[in-house]
Design an enzyme around this catalytic site. Structure first.
Site, PDB file in Angstrom:
ATOM      1  N   LYS A  45      57.422  62.609  26.810  1.00  0.00           N
ATOM      2  CA  LYS A  45      57.838  63.985  27.117  1.00  0.00           C
ATOM      3  C   LYS A  45      59.093  64.008  27.982  1.00  0.00           C
ATOM      4  O   LYS A  45      59.950  64.886  27.838  1.00  0.00           O
ATOM      5  CB  LYS A  45      56.693  64.731  27.820  1.00  0.00           C
ATOM      6  CG  LYS A  45      55.476  64.965  26.919  1.00  0.00           C
ATOM      7  CD  LYS A  45      55.848  65.762  25.680  1.00  0.00           C
ATOM      8  CE  LYS A  45      54.672  66.039  24.783  1.00  0.00           C
ATOM      9  NZ  LYS A  45      55.047  66.831  23.587  1.00  0.00           N
ATOM     10  N   SER A  49      47.833  72.285  13.848  1.00  0.00           N
ATOM     11  CA  SER A  49      47.240  72.262  15.187  1.00  0.00           C
ATOM     12  C   SER A  49      46.948  73.689  15.629  1.00  0.00           C
ATOM     13  O   SER A  49      47.351  74.659  14.979  1.00  0.00           O
ATOM     14  CB  SER A  49      48.196  71.587  16.167  1.00  0.00           C
ATOM     15  OG  SER A  49      49.365  72.376  16.329  1.00  0.00           O
ATOM     16  N   SER A  56      42.057  74.233  23.874  1.00  0.00           N
ATOM     17  CA  SER A  56      41.490  74.645  22.592  1.00  0.00           C
ATOM     18  C   SER A  56      41.055  76.103  22.662  1.00  0.00           C
ATOM     19  O   SER A  56      40.980  76.705  23.733  1.00  0.00           O
ATOM     20  CB  SER A  56      40.296  73.758  22.223  1.00  0.00           C
ATOM     21  OG  SER A  56      39.242  73.957  23.140  1.00  0.00           O
ATOM     22  N   TYR A  79      52.296  59.188  27.367  1.00  0.00           N
ATOM     23  CA  TYR A  79      52.521  60.590  27.031  1.00  0.00           C
ATOM     24  C   TYR A  79      53.632  61.179  27.900  1.00  0.00           C
ATOM     25  O   TYR A  79      54.568  61.825  27.397  1.00  0.00           O
ATOM     26  CB  TYR A  79      51.220  61.378  27.238  1.00  0.00           C
ATOM     27  CG  TYR A  79      51.339  62.850  26.934  1.00  0.00           C
ATOM     28  CD1 TYR A  79      51.442  63.303  25.621  1.00  0.00           C
ATOM     29  CD2 TYR A  79      51.333  63.791  27.963  1.00  0.00           C
ATOM     30  CE1 TYR A  79      51.547  64.660  25.343  1.00  0.00           C
ATOM     31  CE2 TYR A  79      51.436  65.146  27.691  1.00  0.00           C
ATOM     32  CZ  TYR A  79      51.539  65.576  26.388  1.00  0.00           C
ATOM     33  OH  TYR A  79      51.652  66.919  26.124  1.00  0.00           O
ATOM     34  N   LEU A 138      48.178  75.402  18.175  1.00  0.00           N
ATOM     35  CA  LEU A 138      49.422  76.127  18.439  1.00  0.00           C
ATOM     36  C   LEU A 138      50.203  76.333  17.149  1.00  0.00           C
ATOM     37  O   LEU A 138      50.794  77.404  16.940  1.00  0.00           O
ATOM     38  CB  LEU A 138      50.268  75.368  19.455  1.00  0.00           C
ATOM     39  CG  LEU A 138      51.667  75.949  19.699  1.00  0.00           C
ATOM     40  CD1 LEU A 138      51.582  77.397  20.166  1.00  0.00           C
ATOM     41  CD2 LEU A 138      52.439  75.104  20.692  1.00  0.00           C
TER      42      LEU A 138
END
Length: 311
Positions: free
Chosen positions: A195, A47, A226, A191, A49
């Site tokens: 988390k 990814s 991005s 999501y 990151l």
């Protein structure tokens, strides 16, 4: 007196600049020494990151284990790392296929890592899966897949590697989470739930492993944008909720987050929030004035859906 002040000002500025330069150099060298020769596992290394974390830790001299679910993209990352690094100061990264949504393979990956290096010094749980939409339109199967990727996958890998850290009485586990682990945003139910769950698990784990000198850290940005996308001004009305969500949507660049992860490892910090003042304020409003917070969020949903308020 005025003349002396004018003469001293350039010297003062020069002195401050020199001190800042020395601080940056010492900080850079300290960062390298903190991870040099350390075994560092990075999940979802392919990814945005993940790539930046790989770059930062590889440059620092870590023994990298890069995990991802695409072998082709792992090889591209591998080539990019070894092509720019000094081979006399870095180690060749190890590549491992890992899809955290497939829990059954996580134990085998942990065994492969331990068989290769004998230990893990730093585990960076970076993998994440997102979905956006009304709760009633998201299938239960997708809910489960998101929970596997964002919660069960990271904790399964952590549990598999943790006994080694405990027996050696050293190690650090870093969870790259999200500010939605603290409060939810509409249309991201699965999501946000994953988390919240992950943050709860690692908060509890932090206290449990403290006596073994194992550090548990969480790094929570608003979201990671991005490389080429920058938040635009948009055509926003002056309503409170639109101002709030516009501020929440200002994410951080992968390079910034990777550098913060390195600082977190170096300083052994326990919790970091990477957010501007609006999301941080929202966390306090959610805690101390929940009814106001819920009203603002609900108002925003009604406006977005263009549903008139009843009554």
């Amino acid at each position: 007196m005025g003349v002396m002040t004018v003469l001293m000002l350039p010297l003062l500025l020069l002195g401050i600049s020199g001190l800042l330069f020395i601080y940056q150099e010492v900080s850079r060298l300290w960062s390298k020494s903190a991870v040099q020769n350390k075994v560092v596992v990075i999940t979802d290394a392919i990814s945005g990151l993940g790539k930046e974390c790989a770059r930062v830790f590889h440059t620092g001299g870590a023994r990298l284990v890069l995990c991802g679910k695409s072998w082709e993209r792992l090889e591209i990352l591998y080539e990019a790392l070894i092509s720019v690094a000094d081979p006399s100061k870095t180690f060749t990264p190890k590549l491992i296929l890992l899809d955290l949504s497939d829990i059954s393979c996580v134990q085998d990956v942990a065994k492969e890592v331990l068989d290769c290096y004998g230990c893990v010094d730093i585990l960076i749980n970076n993998a994440s899966m997102k979905v956006k939409g009304p709760a009633h339109k998201i299938s239960l199967e997708l809910d489960k897949k998101i929970m596997d990727t964002n919660y069960f996958g990271p904790i399964t890998l952590t549990k598999a590697l943790l006994p080694n850290m405990i027996s050696r009485r050293t190690g650090q586990i870093v969870l790259v989470n999200n500010i939605q682990g603290k409060f939810g945003i509409p249309f991201r139910t699965a999501y946000a739930a994953s988390k919240h769950a992950a943050l709860g698990f690692f908060d509890c784990l932090r206290a449990e492993v403290d006596e073994y000198d194992v550090v548990v850290s969480t790094v929570s940005p608003t979201f990671i944008r991005s490389y080429h996308v920058h938040p635009g001004q948009g055509n926003w009305d002056a309503s409170i909720w639109k101002f709030f969500f516009r501020k929440v949507a200002h994410g951080v660049h992968p390079v910034e987050v990777a550098e913060e992860v390195m600082r977190t490892v170096r300083r052994r910090k326990q919790e970091v929030f990477m957010a501007n003042s609006i999301p941080k304020a929202a966390m306090y409003v959610r805690t101390f004035f929940p009814e106001f917070f819920f009203a603002v969020v609900a108002c925003g949903v009604r406006e977005k859906l263009n549903v008139p308020e009843e009554g």
